[in-house]
Design a protein around this motif. Sequence first.
Motif, PDB file in Angstrom:
ATOM      1  N   GLY A 133       0.780  -1.228   0.000  1.00  0.00           N
ATOM      2  CA  GLY A 133       0.000   0.000   0.000  1.00  0.00           C
ATOM      3  C   GLY A 133       0.812   1.278   0.000  1.00  0.00           C
ATOM      4  N   HIS A 134       2.135   1.178   0.022  1.00  0.00           N
ATOM      5  CA  HIS A 134       2.971   2.375   0.020  1.00  0.00           C
ATOM      6  C   HIS A 134       3.990   2.275  -1.107  1.00  0.00           C
ATOM      7  N   THR A 135       4.197   3.384  -1.772  1.00  0.00           N
ATOM      8  CA  THR A 135       5.190   3.385  -2.850  1.00  0.00           C
ATOM      9  C   THR A 135       6.582   3.525  -2.275  1.00  0.00           C
ATOM     10  N   ASN A 136       7.565   3.123  -3.043  1.00  0.00           N
ATOM     11  CA  ASN A 136       8.949   3.180  -2.584  1.00  0.00           C
ATOM     12  C   ASN A 136       9.782   4.218  -3.303  1.00  0.00           C
ATOM     13  N   ARG A 137       9.300   4.728  -4.417  1.00  0.00           N
ATOM     14  CA  ARG A 137      10.153   5.557  -5.256  1.00  0.00           C
ATOM     15  C   ARG A 137       9.676   6.989  -5.436  1.00  0.00           C
ATOM     16  N   VAL A 138       8.639   7.373  -4.764  1.00  0.00           N
ATOM     17  CA  VAL A 138       8.175   8.755  -4.837  1.00  0.00           C
ATOM     18  C   VAL A 138       7.949   9.274  -3.427  1.00  0.00           C
ATOM     19  N   ASP A 139       8.014  10.574  -3.286  1.00  0.00           N
ATOM     20  CA  ASP A 139       7.753  11.215  -2.004  1.00  0.00           C
ATOM     21  C   ASP A 139       6.262  11.560  -1.966  1.00  0.00           C
ATOM     22  N   GLU A 140       5.465  10.657  -1.398  1.00  0.00           N
ATOM     23  CA  GLU A 140       4.014  10.834  -1.381  1.00  0.00           C
ATOM     24  C   GLU A 140       3.613  12.138  -0.696  1.00  0.00           C
ATOM     25  N   GLU A 141       4.255  12.464   0.393  1.00  0.00           N
ATOM     26  CA  GLU A 141       3.903  13.687   1.121  1.00  0.00           C
ATOM     27  C   GLU A 141       4.144  14.920   0.268  1.00  0.00           C
ATOM     28  N   ALA A 142       5.257  14.963  -0.453  1.00  0.00           N
ATOM     29  CA  ALA A 142       5.552  16.102  -1.323  1.00  0.00           C
ATOM     30  C   ALA A 142       4.524  16.207  -2.450  1.00  0.00           C
TER      31      ALA A 142
END
Length: 50
Positions: A5-14
């Motif tokens: 459920g979480h990506t590893n290669r992008v800054d989700e918060e940003a």
Amino acid sequence: MLDQGHTNRVDEEAILDDAAEQPALMIERINCADDLALPPGFWGTKGTDT
């Protein structure tokens, strides 16, 4: 093991922060803030039944 459920290669918060800023930037860019302003009394007057 990857966290489901979480990506590893992008800054989700940003990305979410940037997405939250975009509507205000668009309104400023197309100069329509006055068109979006609600007229006085739009939501009624506090304490009255209508």
